[in-house]
Design a protein around this motif. Structure first.
Motif, mmCIF file in Angstrom:
data_model
loop_
_atom_site.group_PDB
_atom_site.id
_atom_site.type_symbol
_atom_site.label_atom_id
_atom_site.label_comp_id
_atom_site.label_asym_id
_atom_site.label_seq_id
_atom_site.Cartn_x
_atom_site.Cartn_y
_atom_site.Cartn_z
ATOM 1 N N MET A 41 0.853 -1.191 0.000
ATOM 2 C CA MET A 41 0.000 0.000 0.000
ATOM 3 C C MET A 41 0.887 1.238 0.000
ATOM 4 N N ARG A 42 0.318 2.312 -0.487
ATOM 5 C CA ARG A 42 1.128 3.537 -0.472
ATOM 6 C C ARG A 42 0.265 4.740 -0.252
ATOM 7 N N ILE A 43 0.907 5.817 0.259
ATOM 8 C CA ILE A 43 0.289 7.126 0.099
ATOM 9 C C ILE A 43 1.229 7.928 -0.763
ATOM 10 N N ALA A 44 0.647 8.867 -1.499
ATOM 11 C CA ALA A 44 1.427 9.551 -2.515
ATOM 12 C C ALA A 44 1.121 11.045 -2.499
ATOM 13 N N PRO A 45 1.394 11.709 -1.389
ATOM 14 C CA PRO A 45 1.048 13.129 -1.304
ATOM 15 C C PRO A 45 1.928 14.011 -2.185
ATOM 16 N N SER A 46 1.377 15.152 -2.544
ATOM 17 C CA SER A 46 2.135 16.144 -3.309
ATOM 18 C C SER A 46 2.571 17.253 -2.361
ATOM 19 N N PRO A 47 3.802 17.725 -2.512
ATOM 20 C CA PRO A 47 4.317 18.738 -1.578
ATOM 21 C C PRO A 47 3.881 20.139 -1.970
ATOM 22 N N ILE A 77 6.628 10.626 -2.696
ATOM 23 C CA ILE A 77 6.368 12.061 -2.786
ATOM 24 C C ILE A 77 6.158 12.419 -4.256
ATOM 25 N N GLU A 78 4.968 12.919 -4.554
ATOM 26 C CA GLU A 78 4.621 13.201 -5.952
ATOM 27 C C GLU A 78 4.908 14.673 -6.269
ATOM 28 N N ASP A 79 6.130 14.910 -6.592
ATOM 29 C CA ASP A 79 6.592 16.292 -6.762
ATOM 30 C C ASP A 79 6.917 16.618 -8.219
ATOM 31 N N THR A 235 3.026 14.115 -16.000
ATOM 32 C CA THR A 235 1.854 14.489 -15.213
ATOM 33 C C THR A 235 1.577 13.356 -14.214
ATOM 34 N N TYR A 236 0.739 13.671 -13.227
ATOM 35 C CA TYR A 236 0.362 12.665 -12.219
ATOM 36 C C TYR A 236 -0.156 11.393 -12.889
ATOM 37 N N HIS A 237 -0.989 11.593 -13.927
ATOM 38 C CA HIS A 237 -1.658 10.446 -14.549
ATOM 39 C C HIS A 237 -0.660 9.379 -14.997
ATOM 40 N N PHE A 253 -5.338 2.731 -2.937
ATOM 41 C CA PHE A 253 -6.451 3.299 -2.185
ATOM 42 C C PHE A 253 -6.216 4.802 -2.083
ATOM 43 N N ARG A 254 -7.107 5.551 -2.695
ATOM 44 C CA ARG A 254 -6.916 6.994 -2.696
ATOM 45 C C ARG A 254 -8.280 7.656 -2.557
ATOM 46 N N SER A 255 -8.240 8.976 -2.383
ATOM 47 C CA SER A 255 -9.483 9.684 -2.109
ATOM 48 C C SER A 255 -10.355 9.766 -3.378
ATOM 49 N N GLU A 257 -11.676 11.974 -4.949
ATOM 50 C CA GLU A 257 -11.506 13.029 -5.955
ATOM 51 C C GLU A 257 -10.847 12.480 -7.228
ATOM 52 N N TRP A 258 -10.209 11.306 -7.119
ATOM 53 C CA TRP A 258 -9.546 10.728 -8.292
ATOM 54 C C TRP A 258 -10.454 9.800 -9.080
ATOM 55 N N LEU A 259 -11.646 9.614 -8.582
ATOM 56 C CA LEU A 259 -12.579 8.710 -9.270
ATOM 57 C C LEU A 259 -12.789 9.103 -10.739
#
Ligand code: GLU
Length: 556
Positions: A41-47, A77-79, A235-237, A253-255, A257-259
């Protein structure tokens, strides 16, 4: 498909410093060997600024699922969006995860072999994948200017058409090699776009872990995959699809908003011949709008609670926050916690079914405070003091810290007041309230911050003579060896001796006959002793403070 000359020219421009062929990346990051059922699993926040409590929420969910299955938890980290990046925020994310006890197995500052975990350091990897799409005809250069793109959107608006770069609106999709070469000759800036094969009129079906079977229009947008900036970052995509494949993420697993972008992500994976990723979109934390707008998503701009700094500065105990957030994710968590009050939170198993059912988790600060109060009330005494002092140091309560250090025995007594027994006191939900609850025990702080304030706030209805008379009457018979009952008998006698009613009925019948009732008399003693009108039991406080301190406070 483009000629090898044009491909060579584009490669030269896109990757002047070289790139990593995707076959090479796939060798470098082999499939993981996992035990049965283990999830990666991961989280992938943007700074892009402060750390959002939603990142921590996603963190708790993903971390628990990874570790409860003996899997792996990754921080990436999605920078790649350098325009939106805010300096220092990557460090803030890393620090936040550590503050919240979210220990990642792989991520920045680890030696794990699926890194680097900053996307900006993976640009050569993405280039390999993007060039692959260019060669297979699934990507193309687009030289459209921002003005041209705006005009197209305006046109679409007037014609009441769906906005976006698709079909006939995809200006560069079908340009000839000659046209592309001419643009390159002029050194015009360009992005690389996906050549979508989708049709908006057709639907794709996929399974979302939380939403179930999804049936949505195919993606037909030729979205940018590589930006036009010098670094040629993706890009993020594109980056997310490549990374979650190479890093072996078993569930994304993400929020929610990405649906809407998921059909696009599925198409990118398909264009790259990559196996499908498994997605689960969970509902983000919502809040009741204080301006009366009903339930809405927690807003980065409007809600102070969105910024984790708010939580840390106030000193909400991390375990209280974690317990509360787990409760938002899983409705059965609360029962588990009640039945296992001393069990570490990491022994709780997150349920995917319950998470799916949590459709609009609502942040209720009152309830969160209750969780934190319970947590603090149940802390063993040594832990309580340790954390209280850690916070005091961090908050810069220098005099508080010094006072505590100067009389450890007294401080220990004070901090222990009403914390044991069946009903421990629950007046603190965050450590920043401790100053108010304990500061008055220490003479210099009492003098500067409690004494005068207390008198003007809580005794302004009484004249000086009454206050002084009451204190003197109490002191005349005060004996620190009296037990609670004897003490209170004396309080009543003292009250009566200076004209306070000890019989409430008599007082109610004609208040003008008295200076006040026993409660008023006790209020005088309490406020003079503590500067506050709500405290733990006054007899207990006096026992801890000692007779000379009591005399001095009541005589002043
Ligand atoms: N960088 C994205 C964000 O911060 C990540 C979303 C995700 O894939 O988890 O929203």
């Amino acid at each position: 498909m483009y000629s090898s000359t044009l491909l060579g020219r584009l490669t030269e421009l896109l990757a002047p410093d070289g790139y990593i062929e995707r076959s090479e990346s796939e060798l470098r990051y082999p499939s993981r060997v996992l035990t049965d059922g283990a999830e990666v699993m991961r989280i992938a926040p943007s700074p892009t600024g402060f750390v959002h409590i939603g990142t921590i929420y996603a963190g708790f969910i993903n971390e628990r699922i990874a570790h409860q299955t003996n899997g792996i938890f990754i921080l990436r980290i999605e920078d790649t969006d350098k325009k939106r990046e805010v300096e220092g925020s990557s460090e803030m994310i890393i620090k936040a995860l550590s503050d919240f006890g979210l220990n990642y197995d792989e991520g920045p500052n680890t030696t794990a072999k699926y890194g680097p975990y900053f996307q900006s350091q993976r640009s050569k990897i993405y280039l390999g994948y993007v060039l692959d799409l260019l060669r297979s005809g699934r990507a193309y250069p687009c030289f459209a200017t921002p003005e041209e793109l705006q005009t197209a959107v305006k046109d679409q608006q007037t014609k009441k058409l769906r906005p976006g770069y698709y079909g006939d609106w995809a200006l560069w999709r079908d340009k000839s090699e000659a046209e592309i070469n001419a643009a390159l000759d002029k050194s015009l800036p360009f992005v690389l776009r996906l050549r979508s094969n989708g049709l908006h009129s057709k639907r794709i079906v996929y399974n979302d872990v939380f939403k179930g079977k999804m049936e949505v229009p195919q993606n037909d947008l030729d979205v940018p995959l590589l930006k036009s900036d010098e670094q040629r970052l993706p890009t993020y995509h594109l980056a997310h699809v490549v990374d979650d494949y190479l890093m072996g993420t078993t569930k994304v697993f993400r929020s929610e908003e990405w649906l809407p972008s998921t059909a696009l992500h599925i198409e990118i994976a398909e264009a790259l011949n990559l196996p499908d990723l498994t997605y689960g979109h969970f509902a983000p934390i919502s809040i009741i709008d204080s301006a009366g707008g009903g339930k809405r998503k927690l807003s980065k701009r409007k809600d102070k609670e969105a910024d984790i700094q708010f939580w840390l500065a106030a000193g909400y105990p991390i375990e209280g926050i974690k317990a509360y957030l787990l409760g938002l994710a899983n409705s059965n968590f609360e029962d588990w916690w009640r039945n296992n009050p001393s069990e570490p939170l990491d022994h709780y198993t997150v349920s995917l079914e319950k998470l799916a059912a949590s459709r609009a988790p609502l942040l209720d600060m009152q309830k969160l405070e209750d969780y934190c109060k319970d947590f603090i009330a149940n802390l063993p005494q040594d832990q309580f003091e340790k954390r209280l002092l850690e916070f005091s140091e961090k908050a810069g309560w220098t005099r508080f810290v010094d006072e505590v250090a100067s009389d450890i025995v007294y401080s220990n007594n004070v901090f222990a007041i009403e914390r044991s027994g069946d009903k421990p006191r629950k007046d603190i939900s965050r450590w920043d309230q401790a100053y108010d609850q304990y500061g008055y025990f220490f003479d210099s702080l009492f003098e500067d911050n409690f004494r005068k304030q207390g008198r003007s706030e809580f005794l302004s209805d009484l004249d000086e003579a009454t206050i002084f008379g009451a204190a003197q009457a109490f002191l005349a018979t005060y004996d620190p060896t009296d037990d609670q009952v004897a003490w209170f008998d004396k309080v009543k006698a003292a009250a009566e001796s200076v004209g306070f009613a000890i019989d409430n009925k008599a007082y109610k019948a004609d208040p003008s006959l008295f200076r006040g009732n026993v409660a008023d008399f006790a209020r005088i003693l309490r406020v003079l002793t503590t500067g506050k009108n709500r405290t733990p039991d006054l007899w207990t406080i006096m026992q801890a403070m000692g007779v000379s301190r009591i005399r001095s406070r009541l005589s002043n």
